[in-house]
Design a protein around this motif. Structure first.
Motif, mmCIF file in Angstrom:
data_model
loop_
_atom_site.group_PDB
_atom_site.id
_atom_site.type_symbol
_atom_site.label_atom_id
_atom_site.label_comp_id
_atom_site.label_asym_id
_atom_site.label_seq_id
_atom_site.Cartn_x
_atom_site.Cartn_y
_atom_site.Cartn_z
ATOM 1 N N ALA A 1 104.385 103.919 31.668
ATOM 2 C CA ALA A 1 104.349 105.047 32.599
ATOM 3 C C ALA A 1 102.925 105.382 33.022
ATOM 4 O O ALA A 1 102.690 105.895 34.122
ATOM 5 C CB ALA A 1 105.004 106.270 31.961
ATOM 6 N N GLU A 2 101.942 105.081 32.152
ATOM 7 C CA GLU A 2 100.532 105.338 32.457
ATOM 8 C C GLU A 2 99.861 104.136 33.125
ATOM 9 O O GLU A 2 98.666 104.160 33.374
ATOM 10 C CB GLU A 2 99.775 105.676 31.166
ATOM 11 C CG GLU A 2 100.228 106.955 30.488
ATOM 12 C CD GLU A 2 99.572 107.137 29.119
ATOM 13 O OE1 GLU A 2 98.834 108.129 28.940
ATOM 14 O OE2 GLU A 2 99.786 106.282 28.238
ATOM 15 N N GLY A 3 100.645 103.112 33.434
ATOM 16 C CA GLY A 3 100.098 101.928 34.089
ATOM 17 C C GLY A 3 99.694 100.825 33.149
ATOM 18 O O GLY A 3 99.194 99.775 33.585
ATOM 19 N N GLY A 4 99.895 101.026 31.822
ATOM 20 C CA GLY A 4 99.520 100.016 30.844
ATOM 21 C C GLY A 4 100.667 99.094 30.485
ATOM 22 O O GLY A 4 101.720 99.102 31.120
ATOM 23 N N LEU A 5 100.448 98.307 29.432
ATOM 24 C CA LEU A 5 101.467 97.350 28.999
ATOM 25 C C LEU A 5 102.278 97.865 27.813
ATOM 26 O O LEU A 5 103.268 97.244 27.423
ATOM 27 C CB LEU A 5 100.809 96.016 28.614
ATOM 28 C CG LEU A 5 100.053 95.299 29.738
ATOM 29 C CD1 LEU A 5 99.447 94.001 29.213
ATOM 30 C CD2 LEU A 5 100.975 95.009 30.914
ATOM 31 N N GLY A 6 101.832 98.966 27.198
ATOM 32 C CA GLY A 6 102.596 99.570 26.115
ATOM 33 C C GLY A 6 102.564 98.813 24.800
ATOM 34 O O GLY A 6 103.486 98.940 23.988
ATOM 35 N N LEU A 7 101.507 98.040 24.545
ATOM 36 C CA LEU A 7 101.409 97.308 23.282
ATOM 37 C C LEU A 7 101.031 98.261 22.148
ATOM 38 O O LEU A 7 100.396 99.291 22.383
ATOM 39 C CB LEU A 7 100.346 96.214 23.379
ATOM 40 C CG LEU A 7 100.583 95.087 24.395
ATOM 41 C CD1 LEU A 7 99.391 94.130 24.378
ATOM 42 C CD2 LEU A 7 101.870 94.332 24.077
ATOM 43 N N PRO A 8 101.398 97.926 20.899
ATOM 44 C CA PRO A 8 100.920 98.733 19.764
ATOM 45 C C PRO A 8 99.396 98.758 19.748
ATOM 46 O O PRO A 8 98.745 97.751 20.033
ATOM 47 C CB PRO A 8 101.484 97.990 18.546
ATOM 48 C CG PRO A 8 102.662 97.229 19.074
ATOM 49 C CD PRO A 8 102.305 96.847 20.476
ATOM 50 N N LYS A 9 98.825 99.904 19.378
ATOM 51 C CA LYS A 9 97.371 100.080 19.460
ATOM 52 C C LYS A 9 96.618 99.074 18.589
ATOM 53 O O LYS A 9 95.629 98.477 19.030
ATOM 54 C CB LYS A 9 97.008 101.502 19.059
ATOM 55 C CG LYS A 9 95.543 101.852 19.284
ATOM 56 C CD LYS A 9 95.273 103.295 18.898
ATOM 57 C CE LYS A 9 96.091 104.242 19.765
ATOM 58 N NZ LYS A 9 95.883 105.660 19.409
ATOM 59 N N GLU A 10 97.069 98.866 17.360
ATOM 60 C CA GLU A 10 96.373 97.939 16.466
ATOM 61 C C GLU A 10 96.371 96.530 17.038
ATOM 62 O O GLU A 10 95.370 95.813 16.974
ATOM 63 C CB GLU A 10 97.038 97.956 15.088
ATOM 64 C CG GLU A 10 96.323 97.088 14.060
ATOM 65 C CD GLU A 10 96.959 97.186 12.681
ATOM 66 O OE1 GLU A 10 96.859 96.209 11.925
ATOM 67 O OE2 GLU A 10 97.567 98.229 12.372
ATOM 68 N N LEU A 11 97.514 96.128 17.620
ATOM 69 C CA LEU A 11 97.591 94.795 18.230
ATOM 70 C C LEU A 11 96.668 94.702 19.435
ATOM 71 O O LEU A 11 95.977 93.688 19.626
ATOM 72 C CB LEU A 11 99.038 94.507 18.659
ATOM 73 C CG LEU A 11 99.261 93.202 19.439
ATOM 74 C CD1 LEU A 11 98.815 91.995 18.629
ATOM 75 C CD2 LEU A 11 100.726 93.072 19.860
ATOM 76 N N ALA A 12 96.617 95.760 20.239
ATOM 77 C CA ALA A 12 95.752 95.759 21.418
ATOM 78 C C ALA A 12 94.287 95.576 21.028
ATOM 79 O O ALA A 12 93.562 94.769 21.627
ATOM 80 C CB ALA A 12 95.934 97.053 22.209
ATOM 81 N N LEU A 13 93.833 96.310 20.011
ATOM 82 C CA LEU A 13 92.439 96.199 19.575
ATOM 83 C C LEU A 13 92.156 94.809 19.015
ATOM 84 O O LEU A 13 91.080 94.246 19.223
ATOM 85 C CB LEU A 13 92.123 97.270 18.538
ATOM 86 C CG LEU A 13 92.261 98.725 19.006
ATOM 87 C CD1 LEU A 13 91.857 99.672 17.892
ATOM 88 C CD2 LEU A 13 91.429 98.971 20.252
ATOM 89 N N SER A 14 93.120 94.268 18.295
ATOM 90 C CA SER A 14 92.964 92.916 17.764
ATOM 91 C C SER A 14 92.824 91.902 18.892
ATOM 92 O O SER A 14 91.986 90.990 18.833
ATOM 93 C CB SER A 14 94.170 92.564 16.885
ATOM 94 O OG SER A 14 94.129 91.211 16.483
ATOM 95 N N LEU A 15 93.614 92.072 19.946
ATOM 96 C CA LEU A 15 93.553 91.148 21.082
ATOM 97 C C LEU A 15 92.254 91.299 21.865
ATOM 98 O O LEU A 15 91.713 90.312 22.368
ATOM 99 C CB LEU A 15 94.747 91.376 22.006
ATOM 100 C CG LEU A 15 96.109 90.927 21.462
ATOM 101 C CD1 LEU A 15 97.228 91.315 22.420
ATOM 102 C CD2 LEU A 15 96.117 89.416 21.221
ATOM 103 N N VAL A 16 91.733 92.533 21.955
ATOM 104 C CA VAL A 16 90.430 92.726 22.609
ATOM 105 C C VAL A 16 89.349 91.978 21.838
ATOM 106 O O VAL A 16 88.495 91.297 22.413
ATOM 107 C CB VAL A 16 90.077 94.224 22.721
ATOM 108 C CG1 VAL A 16 88.636 94.400 23.188
ATOM 109 C CG2 VAL A 16 91.021 94.922 23.695
ATOM 110 N N GLY A 17 89.396 92.083 20.504
ATOM 111 C CA GLY A 17 88.444 91.345 19.690
ATOM 112 C C GLY A 17 88.618 89.844 19.824
ATOM 113 O O GLY A 17 87.636 89.100 19.919
#
Length: 485
Positions: free
Chosen positions: A52-68
């Protein structure tokens, strides 16, 4: 190298007392960093914000891991860019082609919706950025002889250009994302990279002839063998994902292992090579503790895009004169300090000349200061919301640490590099950044409610212990480095 053997541009002082061509490389890296940091400033939010905010809705911990993992992949791919430069195309051509690939990746993020656009865009940007970064550093190094005392200052000026882009990128993409959505922000990154390519192409003819040379050409009869190696590698990667041996959840740790293995292989190849001299072998040995120190530094520093991104969005009081600053703008604080301080550091190193601290001591100071920065988070845990100026102060410490390690690390790498492993030695330095960046994503997952003080003590304390150990080892390392400071 004597002055008589230098090109006209190398011996000139047309750009702040440095070769005129430094301005051209300054420009391409500035716009590349504009696009890279502009995209990365909103990347974590794009992944974990709700649909709804324009994102993909991934779990936060997974998102940070993927950024790294993504950041680690960028620097891991410097191996490919360095190898292609040293063996097939030369540094200058690889830099140009990589710039076009980066631009295409940002276009993919902007126009392809959902997970498909994320995958296509990040793969292209990661490979392109890896090809550009190692070779841009090699090109800057080509402008100076190894004895030129302007060398560290030149890299500091180059680094200032990097951070002008790093400042402007998050400001613009963050504003566009808040106003019109994530994809418009990604489009701005693509436009910035296009501007950088256009400017670079207008001045590339003035670079030294040496940057067009292939240092260690790949024999024609061996090329097909490497085509098959690449095809086999791609097949293995596809199979690992298809069989779920590697998943998005384990990707960051997989990249960390890959970087460690690649680094060990690189060091082994160099140290066992019969084409390097005994002095060059000592230089490679001296580089090993610098590699470890660099990885440790970046594991903390790169948390600006993981832990600090979340901290800025959730814990930081971003109200300024009655207006809430976008969380992504926090990513521009460090580049602002770099822009202000890089020239001062460059002037200081130039003025001090041979009296300046050696590279090992600079690295030790860097680790000590970034450790203090993380310890400074501890008293802020008593606040309901962290004051903006407190985080600004912490990021100032991180910037001072960065200026003692990053441009200095790039400079000393070009000086310690064996002649036949020039660009590939630079890739090793970027592998240390790859490992640190990947760890920044993994470590951020340990920052949880109730575990904050332990988190800051563990990371900050480890950095300070490593700093002390490196300082103690400065004298034997200096012997291995010889005349290289």
């Amino acid at each position: 190298m004597s002055t008589s053997t230098l090109s006209k541009d190398q011996s000139s002082t047309g750009f702040f007392g440095h070769p005129r061509t430094l301005a051209n490389l300054f420009s391409i890296e500035m716009w590349e960093r504009f696009s890279f940091y502009g995209m990365q400033a909103i990347l974590a939010y794009y992944m974990y914000f709700s649909i709804a905010e324009g994102g993909l809705g991934l779990p936060k911990e997974l998102a940070l891991s993927l950024v790294g993992a993504y950041g680690g992949a960028v620097y891991l791919s410097t191996i490919l860019g360095a190898w292609v430069a040293d063996r097939i195309l030369g540094s200058e051509k690889v830099l140009l082609y990589a710039a076009f690939m980066i631009m295409a990746g940002h276009v993919g993020l902007a126009v392809i919706p959902g997970a498909a656009g994320l995958a296509v865009g990040l793969v292209l940007v990661a490979i392109g950025s890896g090809g550009l970064k190692a070779n841009a550093t090699a090109l800057v190094g080509s402008l100076y002889s190894k004895e030129d005392t302007r060398r560290d200052a030149g890299f500091s000026i180059f680094y200032m250009g990097v951070n002008i882009g790093g400042f402007l990128g998050p400001i613009l993409t963050g504003f566009l994302q808040k106003s019109w959505g994530f994809h418009v922000g990604f489009a701005a990154a693509a436009v910035g990279m296009a501007i950088g390519v256009a400017i670079y192409m207008m001045g590339r003819k003035n670079l030294p002839a040496s940057v067009h040379q292939v240092i260690n050409p790949l024999p024609a009869n061996e090329r097909m063998k490497y085509v098959w190696i690449v095809a086999a590698f791609i097949a293995v990667v596809v199979a690992l994902f298809a069989l779920k041996i590697v998943t998005v959840e384990t990707l960051a740790m997989t990249i960390a292992y890959a970087v460690i293995i690649a680094s060990v292989v690189y060091f082994t190849i160099m140290l066992r090579s019969k084409r390097i001299t005994s002095t060059e072998r000592k230089h490679v040995l001296a580089f090993i503790p610098l590699y470890i120190a660099s990885a440790a530094f970046w594991a903390l520093f790169q948390q600006q895009f993981t832990f600090i991104a979340v901290y800025s969005e959730e814990r930081l009081d971003r109200t300024l004169f009655g207006w809430e600053v976008p969380a992504s703008w926090v990513q521009s604080i460090n580049p602002v300090f770099i822009i202000i301080l890089a020239a001062a550091f460059a002037a200081m190193w130039t003025k001090m000349g041979t009296r300046q601290p050696g590279t090992v001591i600079k690295f030790a100071l860097s680790l000590f200061i970034v450790g203090l920065a993380f310890l400074a988070f501890i008293p802020l845990e008593s606040f309901e919301k962290t004051p903006l100026m407190a985080l600004v102060g912490i990021l100032l410490l991180c910037t001072l640490a960065e200026l003692l390690l990053s441009p200095i690390g790039q400079s000393v790498t070009t000086k310690l590099a064996p002649a036949v492993f020039g660009t590939q030695m630079i890739a090793l330095f970027f592998l240390s950044i790859s490992l640190g960046t990947t760890l920044a994503g993994i470590l951020a997952g340990f920052y949880t409610e109730g575990n904050e003080i332990t988190y800051f003590l563990a990371l900050g304390g480890t950095a300070i212990v490593l700093a002390v150990a490196l300082a103690i080892g400065a004298r034997p390392l200096k012997k291995l480095m010889g005349e290289v400071r």
